[in-house]
Design a protein around this motif. Structure first.
Motif, PDB file in Angstrom:
ATOM      1  N   GLY A 135       0.824  -1.208   0.000  1.00 26.18           N
ATOM      2  CA  GLY A 135       0.000   0.000   0.000  1.00 26.18           C
ATOM      3  C   GLY A 135       0.852   1.249   0.000  1.00 26.18           C
ATOM      4  N   ALA A 136       1.954   1.229   0.748  1.00 26.46           N
ATOM      5  CA  ALA A 136       2.773   2.431   0.841  1.00 26.46           C
ATOM      6  C   ALA A 136       3.481   2.702  -0.458  1.00 26.46           C
ATOM      7  N   GLY A 137       3.829   1.674  -1.155  1.00 25.63           N
ATOM      8  CA  GLY A 137       4.465   1.908  -2.439  1.00 25.63           C
ATOM      9  C   GLY A 137       3.467   2.468  -3.408  1.00 25.63           C
TER      10      GLY A 137
ATOM     11  N   VAL B 229      -4.921  10.148   7.730  1.00 25.23           N
ATOM     12  CA  VAL B 229      -4.219   8.869   7.728  1.00 25.23           C
ATOM     13  C   VAL B 229      -3.400   8.714   6.455  1.00 25.23           C
ATOM     14  N   ARG B 230      -3.997   9.073   5.329  1.00 27.34           N
ATOM     15  CA  ARG B 230      -3.248   8.900   4.081  1.00 27.34           C
ATOM     16  C   ARG B 230      -2.048   9.841   4.024  1.00 27.34           C
ATOM     17  N   GLY B 231      -2.165  11.011   4.642  1.00 29.52           N
ATOM     18  CA  GLY B 231      -1.026  11.916   4.708  1.00 29.52           C
ATOM     19  C   GLY B 231       0.091  11.339   5.562  1.00 29.52           C
ATOM     20  N   ALA B 232      -0.258  10.682   6.662  1.00 27.86           N
ATOM     21  CA  ALA B 232       0.748  10.074   7.528  1.00 27.86           C
ATOM     22  C   ALA B 232       1.481   8.954   6.794  1.00 27.86           C
TER      23      ALA B 232
ATOM     24  N   ASP C 268      -8.570   0.284   0.898  1.00 33.00           N
ATOM     25  CA  ASP C 268      -8.145  -0.956   0.235  1.00 33.00           C
ATOM     26  C   ASP C 268      -7.100  -1.680   1.080  1.00 33.00           C
ATOM     27  N   ARG C 269      -6.163  -0.933   1.640  1.00 32.93           N
ATOM     28  CA  ARG C 269      -5.144  -1.551   2.477  1.00 32.93           C
ATOM     29  C   ARG C 269      -5.755  -2.178   3.726  1.00 32.93           C
ATOM     30  N   LEU C 270      -6.695  -1.470   4.320  1.00 36.53           N
ATOM     31  CA  LEU C 270      -7.327  -1.989   5.527  1.00 36.53           C
ATOM     32  C   LEU C 270      -8.128  -3.255   5.234  1.00 36.53           C
TER      33      LEU C 270
ATOM     34  N   PHE D  69      -2.861  -3.653  12.420  1.00 37.73           N
ATOM     35  CA  PHE D  69      -2.374  -3.103  11.155  1.00 37.73           C
ATOM     36  C   PHE D  69      -0.989  -2.490  11.347  1.00 37.73           C
ATOM     37  N   VAL D  70      -0.812  -1.796  12.464  1.00 37.49           N
ATOM     38  CA  VAL D  70       0.483  -1.178  12.751  1.00 37.49           C
ATOM     39  C   VAL D  70       1.471  -2.222  13.261  1.00 37.49           C
TER      40      VAL D  70
END
Length: 450
Positions: A11-13, A105-108, A193-195, A298-299
């Protein structure tokens, strides 16, 4: 539930309502009276809940606020200045450093990805890297760096991971109590989607209720509000949201406008007189969605395989062209090649971490210029619902309540749970109340819905 580190890297990529049983004792036969009396009425107000819990981000020493915002007169590029690496040794992440989606969250997550990529430029596999903070940005950066062969150590001041994502699982509650970030809008499709790929259930919060002291009304039309901000963004000088509305002939104190401003404050943590009209986020549109399961795994799984030190606040970061020394609150000092700092803006503003040498003027100026907003949440649970509304989002219009926005989880979960969200000065005032006074304020805010 299983969320692997690969989930985050990819997801981060890029209840059932309780039933109150009536007594089985037969009722006595009624005795006629010569004069018909009024049926007794229940006492006014909202019944006491079976359980309650609230957030404390404003006073949390490891947050000192809930989310960053852009004050009037501050340029959006200020966030880029805050994020600027220093001597290829210090790198910065966190929602406050993200220019596109600050306070989200998406900004983080995006900031953690950026910081990791910046570090991997001068860095080489095998280097020792410290990540300060185990929130979403820190976990994202740590996972990516570990995948590239760095020796990563994460230092977290709290006794848990997640930062401002905070899910409490308690037997007294039928659903996880989300005291941090847990609501998502139309722009959060990638995060959702990631969640969901990590088996986190998502709740659909459908329908809005707009209530005045005199009863229900049609939803407040946001078009004049939005048009006023659009016009202000084309002006040669920045103005506050309040001034932008006044210039457009809209009274910020009008009950309908005040209700929209309360929604904006609950999203940004800032009131209309301090929030930049140039960089104010739009009012949310569409039905929001929410995390229905704990977000902690998740974390945790993102940090799988990474060394994490909990209850390890960092007090000092010293750096030069040979490396970085990280000193913990215990006095212990450790050496690293590079460090990623992901602590909240409020912590940087409080100077809870000493930097030696001091950060460059560009970074320090950005820290001082940006604002740290107040957003607080209160969760209340009843054995029996006192409300009949099937709408998920409630907005108070008028009535001078402290908490004007509530989320009704009963339609989505079947549980008798209401969640109040308040931002800005009202959130700061709510945070200062003791537990009894805070509960009284919450129940008083709900009285408009009785």
């Amino acid at each position: 539930m299983r969320i692997t580190r690969r989930t985050l890297l990819l997801g981060a990529g890029a209840g059932v309502a309780s039933v109150l049983l009536a007594s089985c004792t037969p009722e006595p036969a009624p005795t006629p009276t010569p004069t018909r009396t009024r049926e007794p009425e229940p006492p006014p107000g909202v019944p006491a809940p079976a359980a309650s819990i609230r957030s404390t981000w404003t006073s949390d020493p490891f947050a000192l606020g809930a989310a960053s915002f852009t004050p009037v007169g501050v340029l959006g590029a200020t966030r880029t200045a805050l994020a600027r690496p220093i001597d290829d040794r210090l790198f910065f992440a966190g929602e406050a450093t993200d220019e596109d989606a600050p306070g989200t969250v998406r900004g983080a997550i995006s900031s953690g990805t950026r910081a990791a990529e910046e570090l991997m430029g001068p860095g080489v596999p095998g280097e020792r890297v410290a990540v300060v903070g185990a929130g979403l940005s820190g976990a994202t950066a740590a996972a990516l760096l570990a995948a590239r062969g760095m020796q990563v150590t994460v230092f977290e001041a709290r006794d848990r991971v997640g930062g401002r994502v905070f899910s409490r699982v308690d037997d007294a509650w039928p659903v996880p109590v989300q005291l941090g970030a847990w609501l998502f809008g139309e722009d959060d499709a990638d995060v959702l989607d990631r969640l969901t790929s990590g088996e986190v259930g998502i709740l659909d919060l459908a329908g809005e209720l707009w209530r005045t002291p005199d009863g229900d009304i049609d939803p407040v039309d946001p078009k004049p509000f939005t048009a006023a901000l659009t016009a202000a963004q084309a002006a040669p000088e920045d103005s506050s949201v309040a001034d932008a509305l006044t210039t457009a002939g809209i009274d910020p104190a009008d009950p309908g406008t005040a209700a929209l401003l309360a929604i904006l404050a609950a999203r940004t943590g800032a009131d209309a007189d301090e929030l930049s009209s140039w960089f104010a986020p739009p009012l949310p549109t569409g039905d929001p969605r929410a995390a229905g399961d704990s977000l902690t795994p998740f974390v945790e799984h993102a940090l799988d395989g990474v060394q994490v030190g909990l209850s390890s606040p960092v007090a000092r970061v010293a750096y030069d062209d040979t490396g970085v020394s990280v000193r913990l609150g215990t006095g212990e000092a450790l050496s690293f090649d590079r460090v990623v700092v992901t602590v909240p803006l409020g912590v940087l503003q409080e100077r809870s971490i000493e930097f030696d040498p001091p950060l460059p003027f560009a970074n320090r100026g950005a820290i001082s210029a940006l604002g740290m907003g107040a957003i607080e949440t209160v969760w209340l649970r009843w054995d029996e619902p006192f409300w009949g509304s099937e709408e998920s989002i409630w907005h108070a219009v008028g009535g001078h309540v402290m908490i004007p926005t509530w989320i009704n989880l009963r339609p989505a979960t079947g549980e008798n749970v209401l969640v109040g969200i308040v931002g800005g000065a009202s959130a700061a005032a709510f945070a200062e109340l003791d537990e009894d006074a805070a509960l009284d304020a919450a129940l008083a805010s709900l009285s408009i819905y009785v």
